[in-house]
Write a protein that holds these residues in place. Sequence first.
Motif, short mmCIF file in Angstrom:
data_model
loop_
_atom_site.label_atom_id
_atom_site.label_comp_id
_atom_site.label_asym_id
_atom_site.label_seq_id
_atom_site.Cartn_x
_atom_site.Cartn_y
_atom_site.Cartn_z
N ALA A 41 0.74 -1.42 0.13
CA ALA A 41 0.14 -0.05 0.01
C ALA A 41 1.03 0.90 -0.37
N VAL A 42 1.54 1.65 1.07
CA VAL A 42 3.27 2.45 0.71
C VAL A 42 3.65 2.70 -0.42
N VAL A 43 3.75 1.68 -0.68
CA VAL A 43 4.51 1.49 -2.35
C VAL A 43 3.75 1.80 -3.49
N LEU A 44 2.45 1.52 -3.54
CA LEU A 44 1.54 2.48 -4.08
C LEU A 44 0.96 3.91 -4.49
N LEU A 45 1.34 4.21 -3.08
CA LEU A 45 1.65 5.95 -3.05
C LEU A 45 2.71 6.49 -3.45
N LEU A 46 3.11 5.96 -3.34
CA LEU A 46 4.98 6.34 -3.89
C LEU A 46 4.41 6.43 -5.15
N ALA A 47 4.56 4.77 -5.79
CA ALA A 47 4.41 5.09 -7.45
C ALA A 47 3.45 6.18 -8.07
N ALA A 48 2.78 6.66 -6.95
CA ALA A 48 1.38 7.88 -7.46
C ALA A 48 2.25 9.18 -7.38
N PHE A 79 -6.64 2.41 -14.50
CA PHE A 79 -5.60 1.87 -13.34
C PHE A 79 -5.48 2.72 -11.97
N ALA A 80 -4.86 3.19 -12.27
CA ALA A 80 -5.22 3.88 -10.97
C ALA A 80 -6.01 4.96 -9.96
N THR A 81 -7.36 4.80 -10.26
CA THR A 81 -8.62 4.67 -9.35
C THR A 81 -8.40 3.07 -8.88
N SER A 82 -8.58 2.33 -9.92
CA SER A 82 -8.72 0.60 -9.39
C SER A 82 -7.44 0.37 -8.00
N SER A 83 -6.05 0.71 -8.72
CA SER A 83 -5.41 0.67 -7.72
C SER A 83 -5.53 1.12 -6.44
N LEU A 84 -5.70 2.20 -6.61
CA LEU A 84 -5.41 3.10 -5.38
C LEU A 84 -6.97 2.59 -4.68
N LEU A 85 -8.16 2.73 -5.02
CA LEU A 85 -9.35 2.17 -4.40
C LEU A 85 -9.35 0.43 -3.26
N PHE A 86 -8.75 -0.21 -4.47
CA PHE A 86 -8.42 -1.73 -3.61
C PHE A 86 -7.21 -1.57 -3.15
N GLY A 87 -6.68 -1.42 -3.82
CA GLY A 87 -4.64 -1.83 -2.98
C GLY A 87 -4.66 -1.54 -1.66
N VAL A 88 -5.23 -0.01 -1.87
CA VAL A 88 -5.01 1.23 -0.03
C VAL A 88 -6.36 1.31 0.55
N VAL A 89 -7.15 1.75 -0.29
CA VAL A 89 -8.22 2.13 0.28
C VAL A 89 -9.09 0.68 1.21
#
Length: 163
Positions: A41-48, A79-89
């Motif tokens: 989840a932190v890597v996804l936030l960093l990737a954003a 992809f940005a929407t789904s990855s942050l929605l499912f991967g982080v939230v």
Amino acid sequence: MSPVTDPDPQDALRAEIEQVERDAARHVDPGRWVMTVAVCAVVLLLAAALPWVGSANGWQVLLGQLAEPERVGPLPRLFATSSLLFGVVLSAVTVFNRRWGLVWLCAFGCAFSVVHAIWSVWSRQTSGSTGPGVGMVLALFAILVLAVTWVRLAFSRPPTVAS
């Protein structure tokens, strides 16, 4: 006048034990996988925050704040929407609530995001303009690890014994 009977204390105890058993069966203990989920989840936030398309970072792709020459189309934004929605939230909500239903939802959602990730990277590679940035590729790997983690956790549920 009929005598008033007290409820049997053993029946009350049995009902309470069965209720505790049903509550325990609805909860999941992710154990060592919590750290993997948190790191991804932190890597996804960093990737954003890193470049996804040209000089546009993931947040700009997500919010549609791109300069005209860097039009990216709907796939990277999806992809940005789904990855942050499912991967982080949703992953954070699932870790805190520890419900089996949410584990399955994370597994399906992250797998859905993996498909979007591959599709987005492919669309950027074949567009003839700027390819996928380091942030998009990093997000692809993070969501892939999350999908595998949630699917493994979802299938780790022990069988319940019906009584």
